[in-house]
Design a protein around this motif. Structure first.
Motif, PDB file in Angstrom:
ATOM      1  N   LEU A  13     -41.524 -74.816 -23.615  1.00 53.56           N
ATOM      2  CA  LEU A  13     -42.763 -74.682 -24.751  1.00 53.56           C
ATOM      3  C   LEU A  13     -44.425 -74.883 -24.527  1.00 53.56           C
ATOM      4  CD1 LEU A  13     -42.620 -74.764 -28.161  1.00 53.56           C
ATOM      5  CD2 LEU A  13     -42.301 -77.428 -27.553  1.00 53.56           C
ATOM      6  N   CYS A  14     -44.363 -76.318 -23.792  1.00 55.64           N
ATOM      7  CA  CYS A  14     -45.850 -76.433 -23.120  1.00 55.64           C
ATOM      8  C   CYS A  14     -46.302 -75.087 -22.480  1.00 55.64           C
ATOM      9  CB  CYS A  14     -45.582 -77.477 -21.774  1.00 55.64           C
ATOM     10  SG  CYS A  14     -45.167 -79.293 -22.560  1.00 55.64           S
ATOM     11  N   PHE A  15     -45.649 -74.653 -21.956  1.00 52.22           N
ATOM     12  CA  PHE A  15     -46.514 -72.515 -21.493  1.00 52.22           C
ATOM     13  C   PHE A  15     -46.924 -72.286 -22.509  1.00 52.22           C
ATOM     14  CE2 PHE A  15     -45.695 -69.031 -19.280  1.00 52.22           C
ATOM     15  CZ  PHE A  15     -46.712 -68.901 -18.297  1.00 52.22           C
ATOM     16  N   PHE A  16     -45.803 -71.858 -22.748  1.00 52.63           N
ATOM     17  CA  PHE A  16     -46.138 -71.154 -24.183  1.00 52.63           C
ATOM     18  C   PHE A  16     -47.066 -71.470 -25.089  1.00 52.63           C
ATOM     19  CE2 PHE A  16     -44.793 -69.193 -28.436  1.00 52.63           C
ATOM     20  CZ  PHE A  16     -44.394 -68.245 -28.485  1.00 52.63           C
ATOM     21  N   ILE A  17     -46.845 -72.670 -25.553  1.00 50.89           N
ATOM     22  CA  ILE A  17     -48.466 -73.615 -26.473  1.00 50.89           C
ATOM     23  C   ILE A  17     -50.152 -73.201 -25.634  1.00 50.89           C
ATOM     24  CG2 ILE A  17     -49.292 -75.169 -27.264  1.00 50.89           C
ATOM     25  CD1 ILE A  17     -46.464 -76.358 -27.539  1.00 50.89           C
ATOM     26  N   VAL A  18     -49.687 -72.920 -23.960  1.00 50.28           N
ATOM     27  CA  VAL A  18     -51.218 -73.271 -23.229  1.00 50.28           C
ATOM     28  C   VAL A  18     -51.438 -71.494 -23.103  1.00 50.28           C
ATOM     29  CG1 VAL A  18     -52.096 -73.381 -21.158  1.00 50.28           C
ATOM     30  CG2 VAL A  18     -50.390 -75.238 -22.144  1.00 50.28           C
ATOM     31  N   TYR A  19     -50.606 -71.217 -23.523  1.00 42.80           N
ATOM     32  CA  TYR A  19     -50.145 -69.603 -23.295  1.00 42.80           C
ATOM     33  C   TYR A  19     -50.763 -68.992 -24.538  1.00 42.80           C
ATOM     34  CZ  TYR A  19     -49.553 -64.599 -22.856  1.00 42.80           C
ATOM     35  OH  TYR A  19     -49.544 -63.318 -22.961  1.00 42.80           O
ATOM     36  N   LEU A  20     -50.323 -69.549 -26.100  1.00 41.41           N
ATOM     37  CA  LEU A  20     -50.783 -68.770 -26.838  1.00 41.41           C
ATOM     38  C   LEU A  20     -52.357 -69.341 -27.310  1.00 41.41           C
ATOM     39  CD1 LEU A  20     -48.143 -69.076 -29.242  1.00 41.41           C
ATOM     40  CD2 LEU A  20     -48.796 -66.944 -28.500  1.00 41.41           C
ATOM     41  N   TRP A  21     -52.635 -70.616 -26.807  1.00 49.54           N
ATOM     42  CA  TRP A  21     -54.381 -71.188 -27.159  1.00 49.54           C
ATOM     43  C   TRP A  21     -54.945 -70.510 -26.075  1.00 49.54           C
ATOM     44  CZ3 TRP A  21     -56.683 -74.831 -23.930  1.00 49.54           C
ATOM     45  CH2 TRP A  21     -57.841 -76.075 -24.614  1.00 49.54           C
ATOM     46  N   SER A  22     -54.971 -70.482 -24.783  1.00 46.07           N
ATOM     47  CA  SER A  22     -55.349 -69.638 -23.601  1.00 46.07           C
ATOM     48  C   SER A  22     -55.785 -67.443 -24.331  1.00 46.07           C
ATOM     49  CB  SER A  22     -55.019 -69.276 -22.748  1.00 46.07           C
ATOM     50  OG  SER A  22     -54.146 -68.271 -22.027  1.00 46.07           O
ATOM     51  N   LYS A  23     -55.079 -67.356 -25.330  1.00 43.72           N
ATOM     52  CA  LYS A  23     -54.771 -65.847 -25.861  1.00 43.72           C
ATOM     53  C   LYS A  23     -55.723 -65.944 -27.257  1.00 43.72           C
ATOM     54  CE  LYS A  23     -52.937 -62.899 -23.549  1.00 43.72           C
ATOM     55  NZ  LYS A  23     -53.128 -61.815 -23.760  1.00 43.72           N
ATOM     56  N   PHE A  24     -55.836 -67.115 -27.930  1.00 41.21           N
ATOM     57  CA  PHE A  24     -56.441 -67.376 -29.229  1.00 41.21           C
ATOM     58  C   PHE A  24     -58.034 -67.137 -29.565  1.00 41.21           C
ATOM     59  CE2 PHE A  24     -51.857 -67.548 -31.099  1.00 41.21           C
ATOM     60  CZ  PHE A  24     -52.363 -65.914 -32.007  1.00 41.21           C
ATOM     61  N   SER A  25     -58.164 -68.525 -27.578  1.00 37.91           N
ATOM     62  CA  SER A  25     -59.542 -69.286 -27.537  1.00 37.91           C
ATOM     63  C   SER A  25     -61.099 -67.872 -26.776  1.00 37.91           C
ATOM     64  CB  SER A  25     -59.670 -70.329 -26.577  1.00 37.91           C
ATOM     65  OG  SER A  25     -58.669 -69.892 -25.109  1.00 37.91           O
ATOM     66  N   ARG A  26     -59.431 -66.768 -26.352  1.00 39.96           N
ATOM     67  CA  ARG A  26     -61.065 -65.775 -25.517  1.00 39.96           C
ATOM     68  C   ARG A  26     -61.154 -64.876 -26.888  1.00 39.96           C
ATOM     69  NH1 ARG A  26     -57.099 -63.316 -20.863  1.00 39.96           N
ATOM     70  NH2 ARG A  26     -57.207 -65.442 -19.505  1.00 39.96           N
ATOM     71  N   ARG A  27     -60.647 -65.104 -27.926  1.00 39.74           N
ATOM     72  CA  ARG A  27     -61.349 -64.086 -29.367  1.00 39.74           C
ATOM     73  C   ARG A  27     -63.011 -64.498 -30.135  1.00 39.74           C
ATOM     74  NH1 ARG A  27     -55.753 -61.907 -32.652  1.00 39.74           N
ATOM     75  NH2 ARG A  27     -55.032 -61.549 -30.678  1.00 39.74           N
TER      76      ARG A  27
END
Length: 124
Positions: free
Chosen positions: A110-124
């Motif tokens: 769950l922590c890995f998934f949250i970090v992954y999603l956060w990194s995807k949305f922060s690039r935009r």
């Protein structure tokens, strides 16, 4: 016959009165060449100071020894507490089964998934 030695301070040596081949010597003090009362007084003061230092060292050593004994008792108690807690933890793991490992793995994912999603949305 052994040679007679003489020092500047008024001390001289001579062979012992009994026995010609003895390694012993007699010491004769010549009072004209030195004030030995002052020397003896100075030596007494130094001996007194050394005795005081030795007593302080003894006191400090006793204090340190008591401190180490208390520290050792504290460590023994702490070790017993850790051992008891480990025993309880092992019992609870056996009772509950290995589901806690599954919970840890799911939490990590769950922590890995949250970090992954956060990194995807922060690039935009």
């Amino acid at each position: 016959m052994a040679a007679t030695y003489r020092s500047r301070e008024g001390l001289s040596t001579r062979p012992a009165a009994y026995g010609g081949n003895s390694d012993e010597i007699q010491l004769r003090i010549d009072p004209i060449h030195g004030d030995f009362d002052e020397e003896v007084t100075g030596l007494r003061k130094q001996v007194r100071r050394l005795r005081d230092v030795a007593q302080e060292i003894e006191t400090e050593a006793k204090f340190q020894n008591d401190f180490l004994n208390q520290l050792q008792m504290t460590l023994i108690k702490a070790q017993a507490g850790v051992k008891n807690n480990m025993r309880r933890l092992n019992k609870s793991i056996i009772r509950e089964g290995s589901s806690h490992i599954m919970h840890v793995i799911l939490f990590a994912l769950l922590c890995f998934f949250i970090v992954y999603l956060w990194s995807k949305f922060s690039r935009r």
